[in-house]
Design an enzyme around this catalytic site. Sequence first.
Site, PDB file in Angstrom:
ATOM      1  N   SER A   1       0.839  -1.202   0.000  1.00 31.72           N
ATOM      2  CA  SER A   1       0.000   0.000   0.000  1.00 31.72           C
ATOM      3  C   SER A   1       0.870   1.248   0.000  1.00 31.72           C
ATOM      4  O   SER A   1       2.027   1.212   0.449  1.00 31.72           O
ATOM      5  CB  SER A   1      -0.886  -0.017   1.258  1.00 31.72           C
ATOM      6  OG  SER A   1      -1.519   1.227   1.465  1.00 31.72           O
TER       7      SER A   1
ATOM      8  N   TYR B   1      -0.739  -0.464  10.684  1.00 33.07           N
ATOM      9  CA  TYR B   1      -1.005  -0.905   9.314  1.00 33.07           C
ATOM     10  C   TYR B   1       0.097  -0.413   8.382  1.00 33.07           C
ATOM     11  O   TYR B   1       0.620  -1.172   7.556  1.00 33.07           O
ATOM     12  CB  TYR B   1      -2.360  -0.375   8.859  1.00 33.07           C
ATOM     13  CG  TYR B   1      -2.681  -0.630   7.400  1.00 33.07           C
ATOM     14  CD1 TYR B   1      -3.028  -1.900   6.962  1.00 33.07           C
ATOM     15  CD2 TYR B   1      -2.648   0.407   6.468  1.00 33.07           C
ATOM     16  CE1 TYR B   1      -3.329  -2.139   5.626  1.00 33.07           C
ATOM     17  CE2 TYR B   1      -2.944   0.176   5.136  1.00 33.07           C
ATOM     18  CZ  TYR B   1      -3.283  -1.094   4.716  1.00 33.07           C
ATOM     19  OH  TYR B   1      -3.569  -1.327   3.392  1.00 33.07           O
TER      20      TYR B   1
END
Length: 274
Positions: A165, A179
């Site tokens: 990501s 995350y």
Amino acid sequence: MQLQNKVAVITGAAQGLGKSIAVAMAKEGADIVLCDIQEDPMHGVAEQIEALGRQCLPVRCDVSSSRDVAQMFSQAGEQFGTVHILVNNAARVPDSAEETERRNKHYAYLTTPVPRRSLGITSSLHDDDWLKWWDVNVHGVFYCTREALKFMEPQRYGKIINITSVAGVSAASTHSPGYSASKAAVASLTKTVGLDVAGANIYVNAIACGAVLTPPFEEYLANATDEQKACLYQMIPLGRLGKPEEYASLAVYLAGDAHYFVGQVLSANGGVVI
């Protein structure tokens, strides 16, 4: 049919991006091993793939369990004989109520003229907020990669695509430090494994996704105010979220043989990170 006679394992394949990648690879000729913990929707994806004339093996597998992963690859070997392609897509994402609140605070801070201050995100995290990301997002990628290489190294052929990501290569997800750190670990693992196995004709690369219109983001948008949605779109130069099929086409390309990428992190993100 650039993936004709190939076998692809795709994790997190019951919905969203994983489903789109699985269907796209099947359209290009690959037989598919689906991996997910959601059995009912996964079987629906399997039906779509079989309707395309491809073989499909759906396996309920928790990638955070090395035993589950080893069993899944054993089943893949029994049915197809080998594995040529691995897409490490399964991941936890920041979609809890607390994370959504922090996300909105972060977006508003970046897009609204307010005095600069600490957002107080990192200092307020509990241990669980940090630890929960690593089992699926990092350990799962390693377990699947290790098992896939047991097929790929002897045959001197393989393509591994890790879905990371922009959170792992930028501060785009300040609202979720754990995350972000887990996705940065995937980007780093891509580089080190890529160098490790390139000499065996195995290409390891990653796609660093921007915001993708998958079920978690659809749920976020359904509950967000017009102002909150405006803040999100203001941060994306293209002014929209990415579509799963746009990422799937890149995954298909990296799974094919017409490129020279090794250990690279390709970021399709609508201009959020340039």
